[in-house]
Design an enzyme around this catalytic site. Structure first.
Site, PDB file in Angstrom:
ATOM      1  N   HIS A  13      -4.184   7.520   3.522  1.00 47.00           N
ATOM      2  CA  HIS A  13      -4.781   7.966   2.260  1.00 47.00           C
ATOM      3  C   HIS A  13      -6.283   7.708   2.251  1.00 47.00           C
ATOM      4  O   HIS A  13      -6.758   6.747   1.655  1.00 47.00           O
ATOM      5  CB  HIS A  13      -4.081   7.227   1.113  1.00 47.00           C
ATOM      6  CG  HIS A  13      -4.585   7.533  -0.256  1.00 47.00           C
ATOM      7  ND1 HIS A  13      -5.284   8.684  -0.584  1.00 47.00           N
ATOM      8  CD2 HIS A  13      -4.467   6.821  -1.426  1.00 47.00           C
ATOM      9  CE1 HIS A  13      -5.571   8.664  -1.869  1.00 47.00           C
ATOM     10  NE2 HIS A  13      -5.097   7.548  -2.402  1.00 47.00           N
TER      11      HIS A  13
ATOM     12  N   SER B 182       0.439   3.211   0.445  1.00 44.58           N
ATOM     13  CA  SER B 182      -0.338   4.089   1.319  1.00 44.58           C
ATOM     14  C   SER B 182      -1.237   3.272   2.223  1.00 44.58           C
ATOM     15  O   SER B 182      -1.588   2.129   1.911  1.00 44.58           O
ATOM     16  CB  SER B 182      -1.176   5.054   0.481  1.00 44.58           C
ATOM     17  OG  SER B 182      -2.008   4.342  -0.412  1.00 44.58           O
TER      18      SER B 182
ATOM     19  N   CYS C 195      -8.608   8.896  -6.829  1.00 47.47           N
ATOM     20  CA  CYS C 195      -7.866   9.421  -5.678  1.00 47.47           C
ATOM     21  C   CYS C 195      -7.736  10.939  -5.703  1.00 47.47           C
ATOM     22  O   CYS C 195      -7.476  11.556  -4.672  1.00 47.47           O
ATOM     23  CB  CYS C 195      -6.476   8.788  -5.602  1.00 47.47           C
ATOM     24  SG  CYS C 195      -6.516   7.023  -5.259  1.00 47.47           S
TER      25      CYS C 195
ATOM     26  N   ARG D 278       4.098   5.067  12.158  1.00 44.92           N
ATOM     27  CA  ARG D 278       4.543   3.964  13.013  1.00 44.92           C
ATOM     28  C   ARG D 278       5.904   4.310  13.622  1.00 44.92           C
ATOM     29  O   ARG D 278       6.921   4.317  12.933  1.00 44.92           O
ATOM     30  CB  ARG D 278       4.629   2.680  12.196  1.00 44.92           C
ATOM     31  CG  ARG D 278       3.282   2.179  11.707  1.00 44.92           C
ATOM     32  CD  ARG D 278       3.426   0.836  10.993  1.00 44.92           C
ATOM     33  NE  ARG D 278       2.130   0.232  10.735  1.00 44.92           N
ATOM     34  CZ  ARG D 278       1.419   0.413   9.613  1.00 44.92           C
ATOM     35  NH1 ARG D 278       1.897   1.196   8.661  1.00 44.92           N
ATOM     36  NH2 ARG D 278       0.247  -0.184   9.458  1.00 44.92           N
TER      37      ARG D 278
ATOM     38  N   CYS E 193      -1.415  10.739  -8.308  1.00 42.02           N
ATOM     39  CA  CYS E 193      -1.864   9.767  -9.298  1.00 42.02           C
ATOM     40  C   CYS E 193      -3.309   9.400  -9.015  1.00 42.02           C
ATOM     41  O   CYS E 193      -3.767   9.445  -7.883  1.00 42.02           O
ATOM     42  CB  CYS E 193      -0.964   8.539  -9.286  1.00 42.02           C
ATOM     43  SG  CYS E 193      -0.839   7.704  -7.676  1.00 42.02           S
TER      44      CYS E 193
END
Length: 385
Positions: A341, A240, A89, A214, A371
């Protein structure tokens, strides 16, 4: 040591899974960010010495060194090479680190860093495992390794287990995580409504704003969702979103700034990466932040804004407990729970948003961390100029 400057930073909107960007080829997605970067900076693209992009699951349309493919798809000079980075990531945050290190070393003067991911086409991290099925290989990266099993046994390795372990270790309740997730949506919606992202986004395919937030979500709706695992604390609401997007930054030396008449907007003040327990996996931002602050001689209170990726709410809440950071300064415009993400692009998206937030508020220093698979974390500190 030579300085490395951020001259320009731009991103696409972050598209929701199956949304407005889902049908855009990853090469065209990344190309859009690159073209916008060149146009906004006014740089001669032939002067760029390398393009470093982050991307995960580099199979199918994301295969073949996507950094190079994006640059060529943008119609930019063939003599400029590209390389693709995978630190899970944190791939495009690491791309930024590599670009900054190249400039700081004095071996290059002008580098593009960024990342791209179309998760609608390539569904989720580790999807590349399936690409080897025709070869009769169906196991993941840990299964069958004698060295790994001797060290860690046959433990389940997944981001979901890691997030649950963090929630349990730091005693973070489902209600705490849902309140955090709701606030992420609220902040993101406020940022969109106030136009905070407009300067950093290059609209694409009729999409001009992030699709993830949202407006109709409530704590009551979150409370009604099923747990991701029996006896756990997490639901989809505190994780995510699967997303599509790209981002790019122009990194320049002091010499390049002078030669090309560029205006640096920020200085790379600190870069580092650390590792921790690969089973718990997602808690590495805690020791990585402590390491970065000690090495740079700074305090978390020096940071006017922080961007920490919201892979799961438990990740950020544990980090907040350990660092004592002011929650108001952390992800002030929402995070990945609301904004999404797009794995390989998120690192450069966060830097882009952090830079623009410092400029909006007049803050001096900003810290970014996230992370990463394998129990790793990058930390970047930038100084607004």
């Amino acid at each position: 040591m030579a300085e490395a400057y951020i001259v320009e930073a731009v991103r696409t909107p972050v598209g929701r899974r199956g949304g407005g960007l889902s049908g855009v080829h990853p090469a065209d997605l990344g190309a859009h960010a690159l073209k916008a970067l060149v146009e906004r900076s006014g740089i001669d693209p032939a002067a760029v010495e390398d393009v470093i992009f982050g991307c995960l699951d580099t199979v199918g349309p994301q295969a073949g060194d996507i950094a190079r493919t994006c640059w060529l798809a943008a119609g930019l000079p063939e003599e400029v090479p590209g390389v693709t980075v995978d630190r899970q990531c944190g791939s495009s945050q690491q791309a930024l680190h590599f670009a900054a290190q190249a400039v700081m070393s004095g071996t290059t003067d002008l580098v593009v860093a960024g990342g791209v991911q179309n998760m609608s086409m390539i569904p989720i991290a580790y999807a590349s495992r399936g690409a080897t099925e025709p070869l009769g290989l169906t196991d993941g990266p840990y299964v069958g390794s004698r060295g790994w099993q001797a060290r860690y046994g046959n433990q389940d390795v997944s981001q979901f287990r890691g997030a649950e372990m963090i929630a349990e270790h730091w005693d973070i309740s489902r209600a705490d995580m849902e309140a955090f997730a709701y606030e992420s949506h609220r902040r993101a919606i406020q940022a969109i409504d106030e136009g905070r992202f407009e300067r950093e986004i290059a609209p694409l395919e009729g999409v001009s704003a992030d699709e993830g937030p949202r407006r109709d979500t409530t704590l009551e709706k979150m409370a009604g969702l099923k747990l991701l695992q029996e006896g756990g604390r997490l639901t989809a609401a505190v994780a995510s979103q699967i997303s599509d997007g790209a981002a790019a930054l122009l990194i320049a030396s002091e010499e390049a700034v002078k030669v090309h008449g560029l205006r640096p907007r920020a200085r790379i003040h600190h870069i580092s990466a650390r590792g921790e327990d690969p089973i718990r996996m997602l808690s590495a931002p805690i020791p990585a932040t402590a390491y970065a602050l000690k090495k740079s001689g700074m305090s978390i209170d020096d940071m006017a804004a922080v961007e920490i990726n919201e892979a799961f709410a438990s990740v950020v809440l544990a980090w907040l407990k350990e660092t004592g950071a002011d929650p108001a300064r952390v992800n002030p415009n929402g995070g990945a729970i609301a904004l999404g993400h797009p794995l390989g692009a998120t690192g450069s998206r966060l830097t882009t948003t952090l830079l623009h937030e410092l400029e909006r508020t007049g803050g001096r220093y900003g810290l970014q961390t996230m992370c990463e698979g394998g129990g790793q974390a990058n930390v970047t500190v930038i100084e607004r100029l």
